[in-house]
Design an enzyme around this catalytic site. Structure first.
Site, mmCIF file in Angstrom:
data_model
loop_
_atom_site.group_PDB
_atom_site.id
_atom_site.type_symbol
_atom_site.label_atom_id
_atom_site.label_comp_id
_atom_site.label_asym_id
_atom_site.label_seq_id
_atom_site.Cartn_x
_atom_site.Cartn_y
_atom_site.Cartn_z
ATOM 1 N N ASP A 19 -83.765 24.128 70.427
ATOM 2 C CA ASP A 19 -84.879 24.735 70.370
ATOM 3 C C ASP A 19 -85.981 23.867 70.511
ATOM 4 O OD1 ASP A 19 -83.692 26.746 68.687
ATOM 5 O OD2 ASP A 19 -83.843 25.618 67.073
ATOM 6 N N GLU A 226 -87.238 36.387 68.747
ATOM 7 C CA GLU A 226 -87.518 35.398 68.050
ATOM 8 C C GLU A 226 -88.126 34.068 69.046
ATOM 9 O OE1 GLU A 226 -83.985 33.816 66.220
ATOM 10 O OE2 GLU A 226 -83.146 33.268 67.961
HETATM 11 O O1 FUB Z 1 -82.255 26.872 65.331
HETATM 12 C C1 FUB Z 1 -82.210 27.947 64.467
HETATM 13 C C2 FUB Z 1 -82.569 29.206 65.071
HETATM 14 O O2 FUB Z 1 -81.849 29.604 66.015
HETATM 15 C C3 FUB Z 1 -84.046 29.115 65.721
HETATM 16 O O3 FUB Z 1 -85.029 28.976 64.592
HETATM 17 C C4 FUB Z 1 -83.884 30.360 66.478
HETATM 18 O O4 FUB Z 1 -84.897 30.480 67.512
HETATM 19 C C5 FUB Z 1 -82.498 30.150 67.190
HETATM 20 O O5 FUB Z 1 -82.846 29.244 68.317
#
Ligand code: FUB
Length: 326
Positions: A19, A226
């Site tokens: 991320d 997301e």
């Molecule tokens: O790293 C945890 C979660 O996985 C992140 O918040 C999302 O975007 C995905 O990458």
């Protein structure tokens, strides 16, 4: 000390990272990643495998210099409101202060977004006592426009709980829209001048296709899942995000930071591993995509590594699709 990074290779190999939110601060490249932990717990659609407890900040002078790991910049035990799962963070600079924005589960097990401050881009960051009032879900990304207004984009489906926040309250049994209904959009709020709270109620962002019709929930190749990110190129606002279940990074373009945005195409084709998450930053006269995959652990979903690739625009402002393995 780590080696000089190579495009499409792990930036660091001594810890698992994911991320990546990249920014240019004080003329250097700073990267704010999640710090993946090894554990034997469950791996499921709720994201229980992402059990992170702290953040490290990485930096480099330029792409020909070694990556520095500045160590722990913020730890879960120092955040009074958070119970677990420090997920994808972002950082911003304003008021002579560096801000770290991060999602975590609160004491009720709901994701909220918190903020911490530091005098240096590498931290250490001191968290506020409470999460940001009115915040929910995950994956904050802060964008400061040329007029100095700051916006926070956020949201994520499934484990990120966005489906549960379609009203003002958290509804634990709420489901997402039907396949033929408009998809849920990421949320955006203005930030207060001190950057510590939401200055406007979260607004849902509309993403439409080339005919102006909303992207539908069943359109998993294009709908928001997301990891929103905002950048500006040639006066246009580029909203990019992960499609989750189809594992792409895609983007949409608009004339206003709050939308609406018109879907344009794919930035990055699927990587090894379930999640894909990114940031886009300009350094000197080039643009770069920072992203992650699970190549360092041979595909273990919660043991990821941050990478970068050069990003190029075509003459019409569209982005050249990147293949992570060519
Ligand atoms: O790293 C945890 C979660 O996985 C992140 O918040 C999302 O975007 C995905 O990458």
């Amino acid at each position: 000390m780590n080696n000089t990074p190579k495009p499409k290779q792990p930036l660091v190999t001594h810890i698992y990272t994911a991320d990546p939110s990249a920014h240019i601060f004080e003329g250097r490249i700073y990267i704010y990643p999640s710090h993946d932990r090894e554990h034997d717990g469950p791996d499921n659609d709720n994201g229980d495998q992402y059990l992170m407890e702290d953040y490290h900040v990485l930096s480099l002078d330029n792409f020909d210099s070694p990556v520095v790991d500045h160590g722990v910049a913020l730890h879960l035990r120092d955040i009074p409101w958070a119970s677990k799962q420090l997920w994808a963070p972002d950082a911003a600079y304003k008021n002579d202060t560096y801000y770290l924005y991060f999602p975590a589960r609160d004491q009720e097990n709901n994701f909220r977004i918190g903020v911490a401050t530091a005098s240096s881009p590498a931290g250490p960051f001191v968290p506020q006592k409470h999460y940001m009032e009115g915040s929910f879900s995950i994956d904050p990304a802060v964008f400061i426009d040329e007029d100095d207004r700051a916006y926070m984009y956020f949201g994520g489906l499934w484990g990120g709980q966005l489906e549960k926040w379609q009203t003002d309250t958290f509804l634990p049994d709420a489901e997402g829209p039907a396949e033929d209904e408009p998809a849920l959009g990421p949320r955006v709020s203005l930030l207060s001048d001190d950057m510590l709270s939401l200055a406007s109620e979260a607004k849902e962002i509309t993403i439409v296709d080339e005919d102006g019709n909303p992207i539908l929930a069943g359109d998993e190749d294009r709908r928001f899942f997301e990891g929103p990110w905002m950048h500006k190129y040639n006066g246009k606002y580029y909203l990019s995000y992960s499609t989750g279940s189809t594992h792409k990074l895609v983007y949409a373009v608009g004339d206003n930071p709050m939308g609406p945005f018109t879907f344009k195409g794919t930035i990055l084709t699927p990587v090894i591993g379930w999640t894909t998450h990114h940031s886009i930053v300009q350094f000197a006269d080039k643009w770069y995509l920072f992203y992650h995959d699970c190549s360092l652990s041979n595909g273990v979903n919660h043991k990821r590594c941050v990478k970068y690739a050069e990003l190029t625009y075509k003459e019409d402002g569209t982005i050249q699709t990147i293949d992570p393995y060519k």
